[in-house]
Design an enzyme around this catalytic site. Structure first.
Site, PDB file in Angstrom:
ATOM      1  CG  ASN A   1      -9.176  -1.442  11.783  1.00  0.00           C
ATOM      2  OD1 ASN A   1      -8.202  -2.035  11.307  1.00  0.00           O
ATOM      3  ND2 ASN A   1      -9.640  -0.314  11.284  1.00  0.00           N
TER       4      ASN A   1
ATOM      5  CD  GLU B   1      -8.885   1.235   7.514  1.00  0.00           C
ATOM      6  OE1 GLU B   1      -9.037   0.404   8.436  1.00  0.00           O
ATOM      7  OE2 GLU B   1      -8.182   2.250   7.631  1.00  0.00           O
TER       8      GLU B   1
ATOM      9  CG  ASP C   1      -0.286  -0.343   2.517  1.00  0.00           C
ATOM     10  OD1 ASP C   1       0.952  -0.360   2.563  1.00  0.00           O
ATOM     11  OD2 ASP C   1      -0.997  -0.586   3.500  1.00  0.00           O
TER      12      ASP C   1
ATOM     13  CG  HIS D   1      -5.986  -1.930   8.713  1.00  0.00           C
ATOM     14  ND1 HIS D   1      -6.202  -0.798   9.468  1.00  0.00           N
ATOM     15  CD2 HIS D   1      -4.656  -1.994   8.517  1.00  0.00           C
ATOM     16  CE1 HIS D   1      -5.054  -0.224   9.720  1.00  0.00           C
ATOM     17  NE2 HIS D   1      -4.089  -0.920   9.162  1.00  0.00           N
TER      18      HIS D   1
HETATM   19  C1  GLP Z   1      -0.770   0.518   8.716  1.00  0.00           C
HETATM   20  C2  GLP Z   1      -0.403  -0.175   7.385  1.00  0.00           C
HETATM   21  C3  GLP Z   1      -0.494  -1.664   7.493  1.00  0.00           C
HETATM   22  C4  GLP Z   1       0.172  -2.084   8.792  1.00  0.00           C
HETATM   23  C5  GLP Z   1      -0.694  -1.650   9.935  1.00  0.00           C
HETATM   24  C6  GLP Z   1      -0.124  -1.962  11.299  1.00  0.00           C
HETATM   25  O1  GLP Z   1      -1.889   1.348   8.605  1.00  0.00           O
HETATM   26  N1  GLP Z   1      -1.128   0.260   6.245  1.00  0.00           N
HETATM   27  O2  GLP Z   1       0.101  -2.265   6.369  1.00  0.00           O
HETATM   28  O3  GLP Z   1       0.293  -3.483   8.830  1.00  0.00           O
HETATM   29  O4  GLP Z   1      -1.075  -0.296   9.835  1.00  0.00           O
HETATM   30  O5  GLP Z   1       0.913  -1.110  11.629  1.00  0.00           O
HETATM   31  P1  GLP Z   1       1.874  -1.334  12.842  1.00  0.00           P
HETATM   32  O6  GLP Z   1       2.788  -2.462  12.467  1.00  0.00           O
HETATM   33  O7  GLP Z   1       2.629  -0.038  12.981  1.00  0.00           O
HETATM   34  O8  GLP Z   1       1.033  -1.655  14.026  1.00  0.00           O
END
Ligand code: GLP
Length: 245
Positions: free
Chosen positions: A136, A143, A67, A138
């Site tokens: 959540n 989402e 992404d 995702h």
């Molecule tokens: C972000 C990214 C995801 C990531 C997630 C968790 O929004 N788009 O690809 O896996 O949130 O992030 P973190 O590893 O900082 O908890």
């Protein structure tokens, strides 16, 4: 489904790096799907060490990231292209031309997403996809929704994701409100999937993703249907599943 509860963040990172290193050693020309977020930073550091020590080489690897924020150039220090360069690509022998992140600077969302899907297909699909987990549920920026989006698409970020990611920006107003992300279908087409999660604040979602119903309101729950998934979580993130294994 292979579920591993590591002792701590370092152990989770090393075990996950070992899965990727094994893939790269066995298939030096494979296609990796990569993720951003704070969770994979440790495993990328381990892969950098492995590469510097000469035990693995990324010279034949092609990569596709999940992404990217819409509207951020790759030079912006909160873009996911910048994250990948600084945490991995700048420090290993990968050909940067073979690394791909959705083009956040392309205002034409249809073109940006369709081009990305075509590039993944042209590369033969993803062999090993790394995923982090949002609070959540995702994955990428898919989402919670009423359906599973199939292909790479544009998304409106939820308030909770904007809030969670604002810690990395100067102010919450600077967080982009939209992003381009691989779809759930894109992710599920990967031949192997590796999910990492750490910290007590991920314990409930790790439980729901693995043991709850498969519903688009918890996007990562769909991974229960994939034939080759490994989950590696630290003991805190695994605290609500340890009695179920
Ligand atoms: C972000 C990214 C995801 C990531 C997630 C968790 O929004 N788009 O690809 O896996 O949130 O992030 P973190 O590893 O900082 O908890």
């Amino acid at each position: 489904m292979n579920i591993i509860i590591a002792s701590d963040y370092e152990d989770m990172s090393r075990k996950a790096a070992d899965v990727i290193a094994a893939q790269v050693k066995a298939h030096p020309n494979c296609v990796l799907g990569l993720a951003t977020g704070s969770t994979p930073i440790g495993l990328y550091a381990d892969l950098v060490s492995d590469c510097k020590e000469g035990s693995i080489s990324f010279s034949g690897i092609t990569s596709f990231n999940l992404d990217e924020y819409r509207g951020l150039e790759g030079t912006h220090d909160q873009s996911y292209r910048y994250f990948m360069n600084t945490n991995l690509f700048d420090h290993v022998d990968i050909d940067k031309n073979a690394t791909h992140v959705p083009d956040g600077s392309n205002p034409d969302s249809d073109a940006a997403c369709a081009d990305y899907e075509k590039m993944i297909a042209a590369a033969g699909g993803v062999d090993l996809q790394l995923l982090g987990l949002g609070h959540n549920g995702h994955v990428g920026f898919n989402e919670p929704a009423d359906y599973f989006p199939v292909d790479t698409h544009i998304v409106d970020l939820t308030e909770s994701t904007i809030q969670a990611n604002s810690r990395l920006f100067d102010s919450i107003d600077d967080v982009p409100r939209q992003a381009y992300t691989m779809g759930i279908g894109t992710i599920m087409k990967a031949r192997q999937i590796l999910v990492v999660a750490n910290g007590a604040d991920k314990a409930q979602i790790v439980h729901d993703v693995l043991f709850g119903p498969v519903v688009p309101q918890v996007p990562a729950s769909v991974l229960q249907l994939h034939p080759n998934v490994t989950f590696i979580v630290d003991s805190e993130a695994g605290s609500k599943i340890k009695d179920k294994l």
